[in-house]
Design a protein around this motif. Structure first.
Motif, mmCIF file in Angstrom:
data_model
loop_
_atom_site.group_PDB
_atom_site.id
_atom_site.type_symbol
_atom_site.label_atom_id
_atom_site.label_comp_id
_atom_site.label_asym_id
_atom_site.label_seq_id
_atom_site.Cartn_x
_atom_site.Cartn_y
_atom_site.Cartn_z
ATOM 1 N N GLU A 164 6.363 -8.599 -1.927
ATOM 2 C CA GLU A 164 7.501 -8.534 -2.827
ATOM 3 C C GLU A 164 7.305 -9.662 -3.890
ATOM 4 O O GLU A 164 7.077 -10.734 -3.644
ATOM 5 N N ARG A 175 14.139 -10.096 -13.349
ATOM 6 C CA ARG A 175 14.590 -8.978 -12.586
ATOM 7 C C ARG A 175 15.956 -9.080 -12.174
ATOM 8 O O ARG A 175 16.571 -9.977 -12.275
ATOM 9 N N SER A 176 16.381 -8.359 -11.128
ATOM 10 C CA SER A 176 17.805 -8.486 -10.643
ATOM 11 C C SER A 176 18.080 -9.807 -9.924
ATOM 12 O O SER A 176 17.305 -10.265 -9.505
ATOM 13 N N SER A 207 16.975 -9.411 -6.515
ATOM 14 C CA SER A 207 15.499 -9.932 -6.104
ATOM 15 C C SER A 207 15.332 -11.526 -6.088
ATOM 16 O O SER A 207 14.460 -11.867 -5.311
ATOM 17 N N GLN A 265 16.326 -12.938 -2.966
ATOM 18 C CA GLN A 265 15.369 -12.827 -1.796
ATOM 19 C C GLN A 265 14.334 -14.032 -1.782
ATOM 20 O O GLN A 265 14.037 -14.607 -1.031
ATOM 21 N N ARG A 300 9.010 -16.268 -2.743
ATOM 22 C CA ARG A 300 8.182 -15.119 -3.530
ATOM 23 C C ARG A 300 7.253 -15.695 -4.532
ATOM 24 O O ARG A 300 7.710 -16.843 -5.287
ATOM 25 N N THR A 308 10.329 -0.197 -6.279
ATOM 26 C CA THR A 308 10.724 -1.657 -5.407
ATOM 27 C C THR A 308 9.805 -2.803 -5.970
ATOM 28 O O THR A 308 9.317 -2.716 -7.165
ATOM 29 N N ASP A 309 10.273 -4.022 -5.586
ATOM 30 C CA ASP A 309 9.522 -4.879 -6.111
ATOM 31 C C ASP A 309 8.104 -5.334 -5.478
ATOM 32 O O ASP A 309 7.534 -6.321 -5.615
#
Ligand SMILES: C[S@@+](CC[C@H](N)C(=O)[O-])C[C@H]1O[C@@H](n2cnc3c(N)ncnc32)[C@H](O)[C@@H]1O
Length: 366
Positions: free
Chosen positions: A303, A309-310, A313, A316, A327, A353-354
């Motif tokens: 990912e 982005r959101s 995301s 995470q 990430r 998706t990412d």
């Protein structure tokens, strides 16, 4: 008087702002307790049940169940058709055993909330900095193994390991390469006596299984799952027909790769490198670089970080910090590739998706 009224209004506003966090925490605590104790499973699919009956079926204290149920009714997760009774809603059904949201709550509780509760102690001890080594991580501190890495914690905590592996299995389909990355170039590459695809950190072999199934020209016998010896032992003991004749090889990606998997046409790392700090990623990529032939390609399937982005995301990224991971964006992978004798030849991303596939090729040593 006016000052007092405006003071009260300010206090109310402040409580509203912070109150949402308070409520979320109470909610996740109750949901986790109900999921662990299978309370949602004991509510009839149709109709309703009294607090007392619910308590009797699970040997729980009725007064506690009532308090927890009262919250869930107020939050519109359960319904109360009449006083003292509860019934399912679509939201509560999602927390029955085996449902994805139920697993998600357990995963978030164990791998986020518990470490987050230890952040003050962790940062006091290590400074306000992200983990630099996998052996000093918030998850280790939270679980009572302050010198263990994620996999060390999982080795010592079978219940956590089961939840972690279940979450990995449950989300595996999201990372299918079918339609995202094409292996067709392999048809024209020199094959001969060499491995075709080696999946590093391949775990139970599901990713490699999919690659072989979706690309019939790749022979399973020429592919290998490479993972820690204990994981390979588990994979061997669970071995089923679906694993075809993939080779299963134990070892660590932080050491020289075994000769039998050198010169592979493709090396894949799926959901592995984001669990580690940069220094370890550099080490792992250097080991693969040494094993590469000039025409090898390395696929990093992860990912990707997109700072714009959101919130989900980006959250995470913070989540994996609890075990020393992060990430990474395309440019972060480019930097790591440059440090380890690779060049990023392509980056493709799944639109829905990412997750992305970063393809590396070895830079020739002039
Ligand atoms: C998050 S799981 C991903 C498993 C699999 N690739 C997938 O996508 O379903 C990370 C995997 O990396 C493996 N791993 C961790 N440290 C490793 C090491 N030093 N060498 C090889 N594999 C390792 C773990 O055992 C685990 O199977």
């Amino acid at each position: 008087m006016a000052a007092e009224t405006s003071g009260r209004a300010n206090l109310r506003q402040a409580l509203e702002l912070a109150g949402a966090h308070f409520i979320n925490l109470v909610e996740i605590g109750i949901l986790k307790t109900f999921i662990d104790n299978k309370v949602f499973d004991r509510i009839p699919e149709d109709g309703d049940i009294s607090f007392q009956e619910l308590a009797n079926t699970g040997e729980s204290e009725v007064a506690l169940l009532e308090r927890f149920c009262n919250y869930l009714v107020a939050a519109e997760i359960l319904e109360s058709p009449s006083p003292g009774r509860v019934a399912h809603t679509d939201r509560s059904r999602a927390y029955k055993t085996g449902e994805i949201p139920a697993g998600f709550i357990q995963h978030v509780f164990n791998f986020l909330l518990r470490p987050v509760a230890c952040w003050p102690a962790y940062f006091d001890e290590n400074g306000l900095a992200a983990p630099k080594t996998v052996n000093k991580i918030p998850l280790g501190l939270a679980t009572g193994y302050p010198d263990s890495d994620l996999y060390g914690v999982l080795d010592k905590e079978p219940v956590l390991a089961k939840l972690f592996n279940g979450a990995m299995r449950g989300s595996a389909k999201i990372y299918s390469l079918n339609g995202v990355y094409s292996f067709d170039w392999m048809k024209n590459a020199s094959s001969g006596e060499r491995p075709a695809v080696v999946d590093i950190g391949g775990g139970s072999g599901v990713a490699l299984q999919d690659i072989v199934k979706d690309n019939r020209f790749i022979s399973p016998e020429s592919c290998a799952v490479f993972d820690l010896p204990t994981v390979i032992e588990d994979t061997k003991s669970e071995r089923n027909g679906d694993l075809h004749s993939l080779q299963l090889i134990g070892g660590s990606m932080f050491e020289a790769l075994p000769k039998s998997i050198s010169n592979s046409l493709v090396y894949t790392f799926r959901r592995v490198l984001n669990d580690f700090p940069d220094e370890d990623v550099v080490n792992a990529l250097e080991q693969v670089r040494k094993a590469c032939a000039p025409d090898s390609r390395v696929l990093i399937i992860e990912e990707m970080l997109h700072p714009n982005r959101s919130k989900f995301s980006i959250a995470q990224d913070i989540f994996v910090m609890n075990f020393g991971g992060k990430r990474r964006s395309e440019s972060m992978f480019r930097d790591l590739a440059a440090k380890t004798g690779f060049h990023v030849s392509s980056v493709v991303e799944d639109k829905a998706t990412d997750f992305g596939v970063v393809e590396l090729v070895p830079v020739s040593e002039a």
